[in-house]
Design a protein around this motif. Structure first.
Motif: not given
Length: 197
Positions: A9-31
């Motif tokens: 799964v490419s970063p472009g696809e993965f990040i887009e899904v994370a943003e659409r699902s509302g998980k981007a903040r949680q993921l960003t802070l974890h990373l």
């Protein structure tokens, strides 16, 4: 992401899904927490660069949370560079730059990533106080074969120098590109020729 069922799964696809699902903040802070935890074990002269996606930059409270994470790991803010792209700033540029300015006040450095790939980048150079600019690979790609590309690169570098930002050339993929870049006033280079991520 090499997923057992989904495959690569490419970063472009993965990040887009994370943003659409509302998980981007949680993921960003974890990373971010993982990156700082690792970088805290490095020698003090090394720094870490971390890409911030545009999703929630203005509403995520990053200006408070990121410094807290640095403090938890006794990691000097000056050893952190946050990389943001023009597209990450487009939703609400003023609010985004207010957040980034607060992070700068803590000692964190801000770099504009992929400079030259978008349309409003020169406006950002004029209107904001950046610490660094990372040149998009499109400005580097043809410098070994095209005089116009070399002239354009020199003009962009003069522009960056005039406002006092450090410059990194991205997507250096050949020995010829690296050799050609040595004639230019560039602070850093990165790309597959030097090391794959």
């Amino acid at each position: 992401w090499d997923h057992a069922e989904l495959g690569v799964v490419s970063p472009g696809e993965f990040i887009e899904v994370a943003e659409r699902s509302g998980k981007a903040r949680q993921l960003t802070l974890h990373l971010f927490r993982q990156a700082i935890e690792q970088a805290a074990t490095w020698p003090q002269h090394l720094f870490v660069s971390f890409n911030l996606s545009g999703s929630g930059l203005c509403s995520a409270g990053f200006e408070h949370v990121l410094p807290e994470i640095l403090e938890e790991h006794d990691f000097a803010p000056e050893r952190l560079v946050l990389e943001v792209t023009e597209t990450a700033l487009l939703a609400d540029p003023q609010a985004a730059w207010e957040v980034l300015h607060k992070l700068q006040q803590c000692g964190i450095r801000i770099a504009l990533d992929d400079f030259g790939a978008g349309y409003a980048s020169i406006g950002y150079l004029r209107d904001t106080k950046l610490d660094a600019v990372k040149l998009d690979g499109s400005l580097i790609k043809d410098i070994t074969t095209d005089a116009r590309s070399r002239n354009l690169l020199m003009g962009v570098l003069q522009l960056c120098r005039s406002i006092g930002v450090s410059v990194t050339a991205e997507q250096v993929e050949t020995q010829g590109q690296l050799a050609a870049l040595q004639a230019f006033p560039i602070d850093n280079v990165q790309g597959f020729y030097l090391g794959r991520p």
